[in-house]
Every structure is written in C-alpha cells, then in structure tokens.
Design a protein around this motif. Structure first.
Motif: not given
Length: 414
Positions: A50-63, A191-205
């Motif tokens: 369970s978890f929530n992701v807010e709009q504009g978050d850039t979330v790294g998933i590791i394991g 670099g592109k993902m950094g631009d996407i993040s700054q534009s307010g879109r959400t990334i799960l990476f």
C-alpha cells in the motif's frame, strides 16, 4: 487534492508447478502421461503493498532481484491484474517495461507512434503536435517508415522511450530497461525525465543505479520479498536497501575468528580510531581518521590490504590500498597475523555519514581475497568553528559535494 495513484493492499500470487518424478525417457513419459505426480506451490510476488503517489512526485522503486518490482509495475500498467487489492488511478499511464513492449513488429515506426498514442488515449492532433520531437529524440528519422522488426534493440528502446516521454500522459512508469541503452542515451533520458518531473507529471522509476535514482527521485519505495512499508525519502530507501541495520556499528567489528583454510587471507577485526588511538564512530571533520585492519595470511602469498569509502547513500567515494608502502604485498607473505592501518586526513571530507569496507587483495593475478561489505560506520561532524580550515566561516553544508578539502593555495597582490 487527492493522490494521483492510490495503491491499497495489492497482492499478487503465482502458482508454481513442481514435477516430482526424475527425468524420464520418451516412452516412460508417454506411458505415465496420465499419472504423472505434480505438486503446486503458491508464490506471493507481492503481499499487501500500500502507498499513495501525489501528482508531480518522482518515485524510485528499489529492491533485490525477485523483490516484486516488475510485478508491481505490470499491475500498475494493467498488464496483469492483482490477486487482491485495489488501485485508484487519476491519470493516464504510459509504461516502458521491456524493449519493444507495445510495438507491432510489422508496422513502421510512424505507425507505431500513432498506435501507441491511441492506446494511451491521445487524439490524433495531440500525437501530431509531438511527432517531430519524438522522432528527433529517438534519432530514427531515416528509418521512421521502416517496420519495427528491422530496428535494433537500441533503436526500439529510443523510440519507445520517446513515445512514452513526449506524449502528454500524466504518469510515466519506467523499468530497468534504460540500462540497455548506451551512456549517451541514458544521460539524455535522465535529462528528459528531469524535465518531465519539473513539468508536474508523475514518474515511477525502477533502477539498480542508486546514483541515478537519487539524482532524479525525491521519494522512494523499498520492496523486500514482495513487502513494502510505503513511501519514504529516496535517501532513506537507498540506505535501508544497501545497509539494512548494519549502520549501527560502534566503530569496532570483530569477525569470525575461525581460520578458514579455503581462504588465502581473511579479515579478523576492524576499528575506527581517532588521533589518540581511541575506538570511535564520531569524529570531527578536521580530525584525522585511522582505520585499523587485523587480518591473517593463510597461504603465504603476497597480500595488499585496502579500504573502500562509501557515503550513506551508497556512492563509492574512494578506494585505497597499502601499495604505497608495499607495492606487490611481498612484505606480508608470512603465514601469520598482520595489523594494517591507514589514515584518512582531516579537512578532506565534509560532514556526513560514511562506511568503510576493508578488503584484502593479491595483485598478480589480481584477485579479491576477502572483503567485509557491511563494514564500519562512522559519523563525521562539522563543528563549524575555526578548526575547519577547508570550509572557513561559510555555514553552508555544500550538499552536492563529497570532498570539502583543504588544498594548497597561493595568492599574489598585483
């Protein structure tokens, strides 16, 4: 505002079949086809995540491999359904999970761009608006009307990333697939993902590159055997992934004292010492740090002692061996115990948390004989006074830098 993604108690079960019979000949297999003994086992790739992701978050998933990262992304991308749980998504998702995913091999690059955009819910004019940027980023202008089946894996990856990145979906999900690309392309993608993040879109990476994750992501999720404790800061997730509870070292570690004849050399004990020879894990930035390694040579071969220095986020800062005093390790060939000590000078590192990994090597041929991956932890504290000659009176933490060093300077009055 409600989260753009709500993941509530997601679980995923796979059923594994086990053959109980040994390998059989073709005749035996045919004769036993109706009585072959099989057992099944339930494997839970995810358990109540369970978890929530807010709009504009850039979330790294590791394991670790097998922790359930790819399974989670496939569920979020609606490639596979969860066994139980609920997902609430308040935006369009674009996924890049495997090279070639979502492409039809018989269609051209142009046709696949429009097909992918349509699948993502884009209108034709939205796709046309970004078409030139997609082709330019992917560098496939000459081959845009060539069937995808004739593209190399690198070309397919570039086009797939460009489609996912430039079409205006609200959520971008990317698996470890970027590791397939060359260094230049990876840098371009970051670099592109950094631009996407700054534009307010959400990334799960998802990535195993801790440096890339920390440079891009502010939040992290750690999966361990299909279990997660939710969203934390990226540095906290990385720290837990790399070191677990081993960070609680007090500056002194005693390892297995039983002599292992299979090891040519082995580390027995390590210490962090201050200038007074006292064991400590709490040192000021201006003080010299001494790492003492007690080890034994079991083989009579030439051995060099070494240390690795890592910061708390897993970044490798330094590797150093005692080659300055014993080039090939030939002075330590006796079958006995040795104590090797190295000094890390004061006013060289900024205040932070650090790990020392002691190691033993032989150089001809080069081979690692022993290393303690979860070595000694110590805190380097900046007291912000006149003794900190590297930093002077500046009160900044110089966060992006590892070294804040007292180098030799000169100045002239002209």
């Amino acid at each position: 505002m409600k989260p753009i993604l709500e993941i509530n108690n997601i679980s995923k079960k796979f059923r594994i079949n086990h053959e109980q019979q040994p390998y059989l000949s073709l005749r035996d297999s045919i004769s036993n086809i109706f009585k072959s003994a099989k057992t099944t086992e339930d494997f839970w790739a995810l358990k109540d995540v369970s978890f929530n992701v807010e709009q504009g978050d850039t979330v790294g998933i590791i394991g670790k491999n097998g922790a359930g990262k790819s399974t989670l992304l496939k569920i979020l991308s609606k490639i596979t359904p969860p066994t139980s749980g609920k997902i609430v998504c308040r935006g369009r998702i674009a996924s890049l999970l495997e090279v070639g995913t979502g492409f039809h091999p018989e269609l051209s690059g142009r046709e696949n761009i429009f097909m992918n955009g349509s699948i993502l819910g884009m209108r034709r004019n939205e796709i046309l608006k970004n078409f030139d940027a997609i082709v330019d980023f992917a560098s496939v202008e000459k081959f845009i009307d060539t069937p995808i089946k004739h593209y190399s894996s690198g070309m397919q990856l570039r086009l797939a990333f460009a489609v996912a990145a430039f079409l205006e979906n609200e959520i971008l999900i990317i698996d470890e697939v970027l590791a397939v690309g060359d260094a230049e392309f990876q840098k371009k993608c970051m670099g592109k993902m950094g631009d996407i993040s700054q534009s307010g879109r959400t990334i799960l990476f998802v990535s195993h590159n801790m440096s890339s994750l920390q440079s891009l992501c502010s939040k992290g999720i750690l999966l361990q055997k299909g279990i997660s404790e939710g969203v934390t800061t990226m540095s906290t997730s990385v720290r837990e992934y790399l070191y677990g509870n081993s960070s609680l070292s007090n500056g002194h570690e005693i390892y297995d004292q039983q002599i292992n004849s299979k090891k040519k050399a082995q580390i027995l004990e390590t210490k962090i010492l201050n200038a007074q020879g006292e064991i400590t894990n709490h040192i000021n930035t201006y003080e010299d740090i001494y790492v003492e390694i007690t080890w034994i040579n079991n083989s009579g071969e030439a051995v060099n002692a070494s240390i690795e220095l890592h910061n708390y986020n897993g970044k490798a800062i330094m590797w150093a061996a005692d080659t300055t005093i014993d080039w090939f390790g030939k002075n330590k060939t006796q079958k006995q115990k040795f104590v090797s000590t190295v000094k890390i000078p004061g006013n060289w590192l900024k205040g932070d948390e650090y790990f020392v990994r002691p190691g033993l090597y032989c150089s001809a041929p080069s081979a690692l004989l022993d290393i303690k991956a979860h070595g000694l932890h110590f805190s380097l504290v900046d007291p912000c006074d006149e003794k900190c000659i590297a930093r002077g009176n500046f009160k900044e933490t110089f966060e992006p830098f590892t070294h804040v060093t007292a180098l030799d300077w000169t100045f002239l009055i002209k």
